[in-house]
Design a protein around this motif. Structure first.
Motif, PDB file in Angstrom:
ATOM      1  N   GLU A  11      16.710-109.481  71.511  1.00 51.70           N
ATOM      2  CA  GLU A  11      16.636-108.942  70.152  1.00 51.70           C
ATOM      3  C   GLU A  11      15.351-109.378  69.465  1.00 51.70           C
ATOM      4  N   ALA A  12      14.949-110.624  69.668  1.00 50.80           N
ATOM      5  CA  ALA A  12      13.713-111.121  69.063  1.00 50.80           C
ATOM      6  C   ALA A  12      12.510-110.332  69.550  1.00 50.80           C
ATOM      7  N   VAL A  13      12.441-110.084  70.850  1.00 52.65           N
ATOM      8  CA  VAL A  13      11.319-109.321  71.402  1.00 52.65           C
ATOM      9  C   VAL A  13      11.356-107.878  70.907  1.00 52.65           C
ATOM     10  N   SER A  14      12.523-107.257  70.915  1.00 48.98           N
ATOM     11  CA  SER A  14      12.635-105.852  70.488  1.00 48.98           C
ATOM     12  C   SER A  14      12.230-105.669  69.034  1.00 48.98           C
ATOM     13  N   ARG A  15      12.691-106.581  68.174  1.00 49.04           N
ATOM     14  CA  ARG A  15      12.342-106.483  66.758  1.00 49.04           C
ATOM     15  C   ARG A  15      10.856-106.742  66.533  1.00 49.04           C
ATOM     16  N   THR A  16      10.290-107.655  67.292  1.00 47.55           N
ATOM     17  CA  THR A  16       8.872-107.968  67.136  1.00 47.55           C
ATOM     18  C   THR A  16       8.007-106.803  67.601  1.00 47.55           C
ATOM     19  N   VAL A  17       8.355-106.199  68.728  1.00 44.82           N
ATOM     20  CA  VAL A  17       7.609-105.048  69.220  1.00 44.82           C
ATOM     21  C   VAL A  17       7.666-103.900  68.208  1.00 44.82           C
ATOM     22  N   ALA A  18       8.856-103.632  67.668  1.00 41.49           N
ATOM     23  CA  ALA A  18       8.994-102.551  66.689  1.00 41.49           C
ATOM     24  C   ALA A  18       8.142-102.811  65.451  1.00 41.49           C
ATOM     25  N   TYR A  19       8.135-104.056  64.991  1.00 39.62           N
ATOM     26  CA  TYR A  19       7.354-104.401  63.791  1.00 39.62           C
ATOM     27  C   TYR A  19       5.853-104.269  64.055  1.00 39.62           C
ATOM     28  N   ALA A  38      10.125-118.022  68.614  1.00 41.70           N
ATOM     29  CA  ALA A  38       8.909-118.568  68.002  1.00 41.70           C
ATOM     30  C   ALA A  38       7.856-117.472  67.858  1.00 41.70           C
ATOM     31  N   ALA A  39       7.719-116.630  68.884  1.00 38.04           N
ATOM     32  CA  ALA A  39       6.774-115.516  68.815  1.00 38.04           C
ATOM     33  C   ALA A  39       7.186-114.516  67.742  1.00 38.04           C
ATOM     34  N   MET A  40       8.481-114.325  67.561  1.00 35.25           N
ATOM     35  CA  MET A  40       8.966-113.411  66.523  1.00 35.25           C
ATOM     36  C   MET A  40       8.460-113.843  65.151  1.00 35.25           C
ATOM     37  N   ILE A  41       8.543-115.144  64.878  1.00 36.47           N
ATOM     38  CA  ILE A  41       8.046-115.664  63.602  1.00 36.47           C
ATOM     39  C   ILE A  41       6.540-115.453  63.494  1.00 36.47           C
ATOM     40  N   GLN A  42       5.806-115.820  64.528  1.00 35.60           N
ATOM     41  CA  GLN A  42       4.348-115.752  64.481  1.00 35.60           C
ATOM     42  C   GLN A  42       3.853-114.318  64.375  1.00 35.60           C
ATOM     43  N   TYR A  43       4.419-113.414  65.176  1.00 32.11           N
ATOM     44  CA  TYR A  43       3.887-112.055  65.245  1.00 32.11           C
ATOM     45  C   TYR A  43       4.416-111.150  64.143  1.00 32.11           C
ATOM     46  N   HIS A  44       5.264-111.686  63.299  1.00 31.99           N
ATOM     47  CA  HIS A  44       5.614-110.973  62.057  1.00 31.99           C
ATOM     48  C   HIS A  44       4.675-111.355  60.911  1.00 31.99           C
ATOM     49  N   GLY A  45       3.723-112.233  61.212  1.00 35.33           N
ATOM     50  CA  GLY A  45       2.782-112.615  60.160  1.00 35.33           C
ATOM     51  C   GLY A  45       3.459-113.444  59.086  1.00 35.33           C
ATOM     52  N   ILE A  55       5.397-112.780  56.608  1.00 41.63           N
ATOM     53  CA  ILE A  55       6.795-112.530  56.255  1.00 41.63           C
ATOM     54  C   ILE A  55       7.744-113.219  57.232  1.00 41.63           C
ATOM     55  N   GLY A  56       7.288-113.450  58.458  1.00 43.25           N
ATOM     56  CA  GLY A  56       8.145-114.071  59.448  1.00 43.25           C
ATOM     57  C   GLY A  56       8.514-115.509  59.125  1.00 43.25           C
ATOM     58  N   TYR A  57       7.737-116.132  58.249  1.00 38.44           N
ATOM     59  CA  TYR A  57       7.990-117.531  57.896  1.00 38.44           C
ATOM     60  C   TYR A  57       8.894-117.670  56.670  1.00 38.44           C
ATOM     61  N   THR A  58       9.298-116.562  56.090  1.00 40.10           N
ATOM     62  CA  THR A  58      10.042-116.621  54.833  1.00 40.10           C
ATOM     63  C   THR A  58      11.542-116.690  55.073  1.00 40.10           C
ATOM     64  N   TRP A  59      12.246-117.224  54.086  1.00 38.09           N
ATOM     65  CA  TRP A  59      13.712-117.256  54.121  1.00 38.09           C
ATOM     66  C   TRP A  59      14.290-115.853  54.081  1.00 38.09           C
ATOM     67  N   GLU A  60      13.601-114.953  53.388  1.00 40.02           N
ATOM     68  CA  GLU A  60      14.126-113.600  53.209  1.00 40.02           C
ATOM     69  C   GLU A  60      14.130-112.800  54.504  1.00 40.02           C
ATOM     70  N   HIS A  61      13.284-113.155  55.446  1.00 43.13           N
ATOM     71  CA  HIS A  61      13.268-112.443  56.726  1.00 43.13           C
ATOM     72  C   HIS A  61      14.290-113.065  57.669  1.00 43.13           C
TER      73      HIS A  61
END
Length: 337
Positions: A214-222, A291-298, A300-306
């Motif tokens: 799920e982390a990879v799929s969501r990151t690729v889509a984003y 960890a990549a999901m957080i990083q590659y979302h820029g 916003i990936g570090y926020t509580w809201e995401h």
């Protein structure tokens, strides 16, 4: 040898994922995460799980279960991981498995139908020794029965005091138990303990695999949509190649978890090795993918809201259960060298 889910197993997987997507999505998960004083056990989700037979998956038909195998159980575990879903499903299933393999006929008749139907909630822990203190039990505070380690094997208890313990992962709830009395499972030999431990390890590995995919799929889509310098950031080689490597790693972990479930159920000669490979690979790749999901979302990936932190924290908690990647590599070495 080609090894994959059957059509029926794929339909089962689709049904579980479909319910979570439609009826208990990440907004519902957020509600549990942010309700820090709640028990983390959504009544609507548990009722639906019981109606669809998720707690009954491994319970024999003679005890009102579905009588399916560990492959089907890991399908559910993987879907729950992908949805970061809370609840005591795994603890209930493992308590039932311990009773199924090690319990007396009377214990099986008393508990298996209740656990299969969701009438009773189970918890399972191999930490500590009962009677006495049993630390860090998932959903111990809402359990009707807990299966724990005893001096001679395993036992079940309904007489315990639960004290909630904080967890950085809001998709679960942890409690420290003080077990007063324990009813020994008379058939819980060392072989039964190994069998139940392997099954627990496979289900944790499957949850981690679901998280990772799920982390990879969501990151690729984003990263296909997010633009930098007029092009999708996913087109940059530094990101594209890293995500491709993660996809390969997750695919390997998916197949490892699936084969381990089959190997344990079938009692193959390489079952111990398969379990170690599955858990080691799943632990490693889930941490990498989240960890990549957080990083590659820029930013916003570090926020509580995401939602990225739901997956990262869940992976971080589960990666060490029943042995982290390093412990599994040592086990692999011991089995092969």
């Amino acid at each position: 040898m080609f090894f994959a889910l059957t059509d029926d197993q794929r339909e089962f997987d689709t049904a579980v994922r479909g319910y979570l997507a439609e009826r208990f999505d990440l907004e519902a998960v957020r509600g549990v995460v942010e309700d820090v004083d709640g028990d983390g056990h959504p009544d609507s989700l548990w009722k639906a799980a019981a109606e669809q037979g998720w707690p009954a998956v491994l319970v024999p038909e003679e005890h009102e279960g579905l009588g399916l195998g560990l492959v089907e159980a890991q399908v559910i575990a993987r879907a729950l991981g992908a949805g970061a879903a809370p609840g005591p499903w795994r603890g209930t299933v493992l308590a039932a498995e311990a009773i199924r393999f090690g319990g007396s006929d009377e214990q099986k008749a008393q508990w298996l139908p209740k656990l299969a139907s969701g009438e009773a909630v189970g918890a399972f822990s191999l930490r500590g020794t009962a009677p006495g203190a049993v630390p860090a039990v998932e959903y111990g505070a809402v359990a009707d029965v807990v299966v724990v380690r005893t001096e001679g094997g395993l036992g079940l208890s309904t007489s315990f005091t639960a004290t909630p313990v904080g967890s950085f992962d809001g998709t679960t709830r942890i409690a420290a138990l003080t077990v007063d009395d324990v009813e020994v499972l008379p058939g819980a030999t060392s072989e039964v303990l190994r069998q139940v431990t392997d099954r627990a390890t496979v289900l944790v590995a499957a949850d981690l695999v679901g998280i990772a995919r799920e982390a990879v799929s969501r990151t690729v889509a984003y990263d296909r949509d997010r633009q930098q310098f007029g092009v999708p950031v996913g087109s940059f080689q530094a990101i594209k190649h890293a995500l491709a490597d993660l996809h390969v790693g997750v695919t390997m972990a998916e197949h490892a978890a699936l084969y381990a479930a089959h190997a344990v159920d079938a009692g193959t000669d390489d079952a111990d090795l398969a379990v170690a490979v599955a858990k080691g690979k799943a632990s490693e790749v889930a941490l990498q993918a989240t960890a990549a999901m957080i990083q590659y979302h820029g930013g916003i990936g570090y926020t509580w809201e995401h939602e990225a932190h739901f997956f990262y924290k869940r992976a971080k908690r589960l990666a060490g259960q029943f042995g982290d990647a390093d412990a599994q590599r040592e086990r692999i070495a011991a089995l092969t060298i």
